[in-house]
Write an enzyme that holds these catalytic residues in place. Structure first.
Site, PDB file in Angstrom:
ATOM      1  N   ASP A  67      26.549  12.255   8.269  1.00 15.66           N
ATOM      2  CA  ASP A  67      27.890  12.666   8.699  1.00 15.66           C
ATOM      3  C   ASP A  67      28.112  12.334  10.165  1.00 15.66           C
ATOM      4  O   ASP A  67      27.177  11.968  10.886  1.00 15.66           O
ATOM      5  CB  ASP A  67      28.100  14.168   8.426  1.00 15.66           C
ATOM      6  CG  ASP A  67      26.864  15.008   8.714  1.00 15.66           C
ATOM      7  OD1 ASP A  67      26.024  14.564   9.509  1.00 15.66           O
ATOM      8  OD2 ASP A  67      26.737  16.102   8.145  1.00 15.66           O
ATOM      9  N   ASP A 136      26.424  28.829   6.048  1.00 15.60           N
ATOM     10  CA  ASP A 136      27.383  29.073   4.958  1.00 15.60           C
ATOM     11  C   ASP A 136      27.031  28.280   3.697  1.00 15.60           C
ATOM     12  O   ASP A 136      27.821  28.216   2.764  1.00 15.60           O
ATOM     13  CB  ASP A 136      28.816  28.766   5.415  1.00 15.60           C
ATOM     14  CG  ASP A 136      29.023  27.292   5.788  1.00 15.60           C
ATOM     15  OD1 ASP A 136      28.063  26.488   5.673  1.00 15.60           O
ATOM     16  OD2 ASP A 136      30.152  26.942   6.183  1.00 15.60           O
ATOM     17  N   HIS A 138      26.445  24.950   3.524  1.00 15.02           N
ATOM     18  CA  HIS A 138      26.848  23.539   3.463  1.00 15.02           C
ATOM     19  C   HIS A 138      25.656  22.594   3.524  1.00 15.02           C
ATOM     20  O   HIS A 138      24.635  22.916   4.134  1.00 15.02           O
ATOM     21  CB  HIS A 138      27.888  23.189   4.545  1.00 15.02           C
ATOM     22  CG  HIS A 138      27.377  23.176   5.959  1.00 15.02           C
ATOM     23  ND1 HIS A 138      27.911  23.954   6.953  1.00 15.02           N
ATOM     24  CD2 HIS A 138      26.395  22.464   6.564  1.00 15.02           C
ATOM     25  CE1 HIS A 138      27.293  23.718   8.097  1.00 15.02           C
ATOM     26  NE2 HIS A 138      26.358  22.814   7.877  1.00 15.02           N
ATOM     27  N   GLU A 143      31.574  21.762   3.232  1.00 15.81           N
ATOM     28  CA  GLU A 143      31.725  23.208   3.407  1.00 15.81           C
ATOM     29  C   GLU A 143      31.972  23.878   2.049  1.00 15.81           C
ATOM     30  O   GLU A 143      32.292  23.192   1.065  1.00 15.81           O
ATOM     31  CB  GLU A 143      32.903  23.473   4.352  1.00 15.81           C
ATOM     32  CG  GLU A 143      32.692  22.967   5.779  1.00 15.81           C
ATOM     33  CD  GLU A 143      31.727  23.835   6.602  1.00 15.81           C
ATOM     34  OE1 GLU A 143      30.805  24.443   6.020  1.00 15.81           O
ATOM     35  OE2 GLU A 143      31.902  23.889   7.830  1.00 15.81           O
TER      36      GLU A 143
HETATM   37  C1  F6R Z   1      23.819  17.485   9.938  1.00 16.43           C
HETATM   38  C2  F6R Z   1      24.263  18.119   8.707  1.00 16.43           C
HETATM   39  C3  F6R Z   1      24.353  19.598   8.580  1.00 16.43           C
HETATM   40  C4  F6R Z   1      23.168  20.329   9.193  1.00 16.43           C
HETATM   41  C5  F6R Z   1      23.342  21.835   9.050  1.00 16.43           C
HETATM   42  C6  F6R Z   1      22.190  22.597   9.656  1.00 16.43           C
HETATM   43  O1  F6R Z   1      23.774  16.068   9.801  1.00 16.43           O
HETATM   44  O2  F6R Z   1      24.583  17.428   7.803  1.00 16.43           O
HETATM   45  O3  F6R Z   1      24.426  19.939   7.213  1.00 16.43           O
HETATM   46  O4  F6R Z   1      21.996  19.913   8.575  1.00 16.43           O
HETATM   47  O5  F6R Z   1      24.528  22.212   9.684  1.00 16.43           O
HETATM   48  O6  F6R Z   1      22.137  22.346  11.029  1.00 16.43           O
HETATM   49  P1  F6R Z   1      20.894  22.807  11.900  1.00 16.43           P
HETATM   50  O7  F6R Z   1      19.725  22.032  11.419  1.00 16.43           O
HETATM   51  O8  F6R Z   1      21.272  22.411  13.313  1.00 16.43           O
HETATM   52  O9  F6R Z   1      20.750  24.261  11.706  1.00 16.43           O
END
Ligand code: F6R
Length: 260
Positions: A67, A136, A138, A143
């Site tokens: 992403d 959450d 995702h 989301e």
């Molecule tokens: C990032 C992504 C997100 C993160 C998620 C957890 O490329 O796709 O899904 O993996 O927000 O983020 P962290 O690892 O910073 O807690």
């Protein structure tokens, strides 16, 4: 789905780093799916160490990011493309152009998303996809409410995710509202999914993704539909897993040759 409860994030990084090194040994032109954020950093540090020790070369490997923040160029200091350049690329030997992210500055966003999907397909699909999980639930930036069949597209972040990610920006208001993300359907096409989650803040999301019902309200629960998933968590992130004793037992008695 296999759940591995590791002693600490570094042990998770070593385990997943080894799985990537094994993959690249089998398939020097492997295609990796890269996640950003805090969770995969231990893997990138492990890979940098292994590259420095001459254990692995990424010269034939290609990689696709999950992403990107809409409106941020690859050079922007807060972009995910830049994050990967700093955390992984500059420590290993990818060829120029081997790592790509979704086009988040295209004048024609749907065309950019379709081109990204086509590039992943042309590379033969992703062999191993690294994932984190949001508090959450995702995965990627899909989301709650995201279609489990979704493809790469623009999404709006929840305020919860923007708050969680504000640590990477000067303030909450600077966190972009929009992102371009691989869809849940895109992610599920990778041949091996490896989700990393560390810390107590992730315990609820991990339990809902791994042991709860499959629902668009918890996009991470779509992993239950995939035949080869490794969930690597530390003890705090595993705290709400009902079957934790079973996962420990299974891992302790797994034949060593099997790998992740
Ligand atoms: C990032 C992504 C997100 C993160 C998620 C957890 O490329 O796709 O899904 O993996 O927000 O983020 P962290 O690892 O910073 O807690």
């Amino acid at each position: 789905m296999e759940v591995v409860i590791v002693a600490d994030p570094e042990a998770g990084g070593t385990l997943v780093g080894q799985a990537i090194v094994d993959l690249v040994a089998r398939r020097p032109d492997a295609v990796l799916g890269l996640a950003t954020g805090s969770s995969p950093v231990v893997v990138y540090r492990d890979l940098a160490r292994r590259r420095a020790a001459g254990e692995v070369s990424f010269a034939g490997v290609r990689a696709f990011l999950l992403d990107e923040y809409a409106g941020l160029t690859p050079e922007h200091p807060r972009s995910y493309r830049r994050f990967i350049a700093e955390e992984l690329e500059r420590h290993v030997d990818f060829r120029p152009g081997a790592v790509r992210g979704p086009d988040a500055v295209s004048a024609d966003v749907p065309a950019g998303c379709a081109a990204y999907e086509a590039a992943i397909a042309a590379a033969g699909g992703v062999d191993l996809q690294l994932l984190g999980i949001g508090t959450d639930g995702h995965i990627g930036f899909n989301e709650p409410g995201s279609s489990l069949a979704s493809r790469t597209r623009i999404k709006t972040l929840t305020d919860r995710t923007r708050r969680d990610n504000a640590r990477f920006f000067p303030s909450f208001d600077d966190v972009p509202r929009h992102v371009v993300t691989q869809g849940v359907g895109t992610i599920l096409e990778a041949r091996h999914l490896v989700l990393l989650a560390f810390g107590a803040a992730k315990a609820d999301a991990v339990a809902r993704a791994v042991e709860g019902p499959v629902t668009a309200m918890v996009p991470g629960s779509a992993l239950q539909l995939h035949p080869h998933v490794s969930v690597v968590v530390d003890e705090p992130a595993a705290a709400c897993l009902a079957l934790a004793p079973y996962y420990r037992e299974t891992w302790a008695h797994k034949p060593p040759w099997q790998g992740l």
